[in-house]
Structure formats: C-alpha cells, structure tokens
Design a protein around this motif. Sequence first.
Motif, mmCIF file in Angstrom:
data_model
loop_
_atom_site.group_PDB
_atom_site.id
_atom_site.type_symbol
_atom_site.label_atom_id
_atom_site.label_comp_id
_atom_site.label_asym_id
_atom_site.label_seq_id
_atom_site.Cartn_x
_atom_site.Cartn_y
_atom_site.Cartn_z
ATOM 1 N N THR A 177 1.013 -0.703 -0.295
ATOM 2 C CA THR A 177 -0.310 0.087 -0.148
ATOM 3 C C THR A 177 0.997 1.173 0.068
ATOM 4 O O THR A 177 1.391 2.140 1.380
ATOM 5 N N ARG A 223 -2.495 4.293 -4.782
ATOM 6 C CA ARG A 223 -2.267 3.563 -3.170
ATOM 7 C C ARG A 223 -1.143 1.953 -3.579
ATOM 8 O O ARG A 223 -0.707 1.269 -3.045
ATOM 9 N N THR A 224 -0.426 2.253 -4.679
ATOM 10 C CA THR A 224 0.848 1.401 -4.931
ATOM 11 C C THR A 224 1.763 1.254 -5.150
ATOM 12 O O THR A 224 2.494 2.335 -5.961
ATOM 13 N N SER A 254 -2.455 -5.552 -0.732
ATOM 14 C CA SER A 254 -2.981 -4.339 -0.644
ATOM 15 C C SER A 254 -4.405 -3.825 -1.714
ATOM 16 O O SER A 254 -5.191 -5.005 -2.053
#
Length: 398
Positions: free
Chosen positions: A97, A245-246, A270
């Motif tokens: 994340t 968010r990677t 994630s």
Amino acid sequence: MDYRFSSRVSQLKSSVVRDILKLTQGKDMISFAGGLPAEELFPVQAVKEAADRVFAEGSSALQYGLTEGHLPLREQLCERMAAKQMIVNPEQMILTTGSQQAIDLLVSVLTEPGDVVLVEKPTYLASLQVFALQGLKVVAAESDEHGIIPEDALRLIREHRPKLLYAVPTFGNPTGRVWSVERRRKLLELCKQHQMPIIEDDPYGDIKFETSERFPTLFSLDGRAEKGTVLYTSTFSKTVAPALRTGWAIGDSGVIRMVAKAKQAADLHSSTIDQQILSQLLSGFNLDDHIRLISKAYGERMMEMHELLKRQGLRDVSWVMPKGGMFLWLELPDGLDADALLRGSVRKGVAFVPGSAFFAEQPQRNTARLNYTYNTGARTKLGVERLAEAIGEFTARS
Ligand SMILES: Cc1ncc(COP(=O)(O)O)c(C=O)c1O
C-alpha cells in the motif's frame, strides 16, 4: 476512560508536512509544502478506461486477493525492473500500500526495537516516523552533493553497529540530490562488508529532467536479488497517481516471504481494484511516454521556480538546481530559523516545509524544502514573491 498510549506512539511527532497541509486548506494559501504531483497531469482518461476494462472482465477485482499482490501486475513490473537492469521474478516482489508500507514492513522484518538505523542527513521525514514507531535509534551520516560521505558512514557503522542503511540515492527527498556512481559503489561495498542490508527507496528515479542521464540503482549495481545486499522499493504514486496507493518491494525471496507474513498482520493485502486497474493501465497505455511528459513539465516548473527565486536577489539564500524529482532545497542565511520563518510566511499566504523536519538529530535550522510540481504560473510567482517578502522581513528584524 483514560487511555494510556504506548511509549512508542506517545513519543511520535505528527508529520510536519501533514500539519502544514491542514494549515494550508484556505483557497488563498499557496503551498510549496506537500510533495504533491500536478493534478492536471494525472492520466484520468487512461485510468478510467483501464477501470472500465477491469469491470468488463467480471467481478474479481472486488474479491480478496493475494498478500503478495496481483500476479499479472507483478509480472509486468518485473519486466519494467529488468529494463533497468534489476532482474527479479514475481517471488522476489511484493505489492504494497504505497512504498511507505514497503519501508515500514521491510524495517519491521529486519530490526528489533532498540536497534540502530543509518540514514543520510537529511532524509525522508516519514521514514523517520517509521523508525520512531518501531522503537529504533537513528544515526545520520553527513552528505554532500555526491551523496553520503563514506568516511562518515564508516565512522557511524563502527561506533553504532547499525542494522541497516535506509537511503534515497536518486533525487532524494528533501534535497533532490543524486548520489554519484562512485559513492553508490562505495556505500554498497561498505554495507556488504558490514553485513548491513540497504533499503533503497526510489520513488523519484523516473522523474528526471535530462532523459539521457542514467543513474544506476544500488540494486542494479549489486546485481543480485537472492542473498543480495539491497532491498529496493518504488511506487506508482509519482508516475501515475498517489491515490492508487500501490508500491512494491523487490529483493531476496526469503525477505519477501517474511514481508508477506508481516503484511498479512497489517492489512491482508493491498487494494485489488487498484492493482488490477494499474495492470490494465500498463497494457493499454504508454506509461513511459506519460513519464516523459510529466518529467518535462516538472523540469519546466523547477526552472520557473529557480528563475523566480533568482530574480528576488535574496542575500545568502542558495540552492542547487535538482536534475529530477520534486523538491528544491533552500539554504537560508546563517542563524535564520526556518520554523519561525514558516509562521511569518503562512501569515503572508505561502507555506513550505522547514528543513529541521528531515533531520533525526541536530537539525540544520536554516533550511527549507520547496515543492515545485504542484503549482505553476501565476501561483508559483505569487508564492515566491510572498516567500521572498517573508524572508526579507525576517532578516531585517534579526
Ligand atoms: C522518499 C519517499 N519515499 C516514500 C514515499 C511514499 O510514497 P507512497 O507511499 O505514496 O508510495 C515518499 C512520498 O512522498 C517519498 O518521498
């Protein structure tokens, strides 16, 4: 109920950047504080089309996924890594994340509370928060325009026996500096000799203004994932969009397996949707062209800010033009406390991050970090004028 918080969190300082961002919510405030990419350059249409393709294929994007991350995306990232001489297979990679989580998990599997971590002086603020939360002691080696000074790193290694080195060797946050190849080799050798893994944090390596320049990663110089010295992390936050968010970490498969165990405890995995969208994006959109486009725009914005600052003719204020990344590091007149300057600047309607936030110990108070990617044109001009006015008033008073 009176809550008794753990000593680890009680000592934690809130991120100065996040606090400043709260202050800067007003419309008229011009913020050079956050490390925000330019919103108008986000590939909105391409992300939308990628999301449409994800849902056209069914509903699996809404299901739980693997802790290690969506396999097709890992395979695509392995190819992108290979293009930079970083040869890994999907077992040597985990999706996280943001790269912030990769840093947090790598640190948690490699250290015990009370251990020492070696960093560059100054270094990335939110990595300092990770170290604090995990009960680690931080020692910071002096650095210059070529990167960490190996002799100082060696002195600290001998004195403190750090467990690992955390570094941002390419377009560092906050200084924008790039380590020379010679320094990279020396630090790598030093860490190898002392059995210290390196966490190489590389969110900005792709954002370079002179596209022909090559800055080999420590990971590629080490040349191996299994039993290698370097654990490397990067992110889509700066090249596509932070909201997805990677991020990812690569390295020894045994370390990656441990990180996966720690990640199960943290969040299971994630976001599946975000990872599938990114996978579709990589197959239907030329990300490298997009990276060239944003790098060009950011290079122009950096020049714009540089010229505007130069035009102010501020005495004893200096900076080195970065070759990439998102930040300009200002050195202010001796004795000027940038924390105090910030209060005056916010009253005038401009914000930045005082440099002290990026030092684990003995902060150099006459420094400031300016972000040049978020604002442009009239707003950058007005922001620089307000900042110059605040500096002028401050130096006249002291
Ligand atoms: C040096 C550095 N590392 C890691 C991160 C975390 O980025 P993200 O979690 O969005 O991938 C940032 C974000 O600004 C950064 O500057």
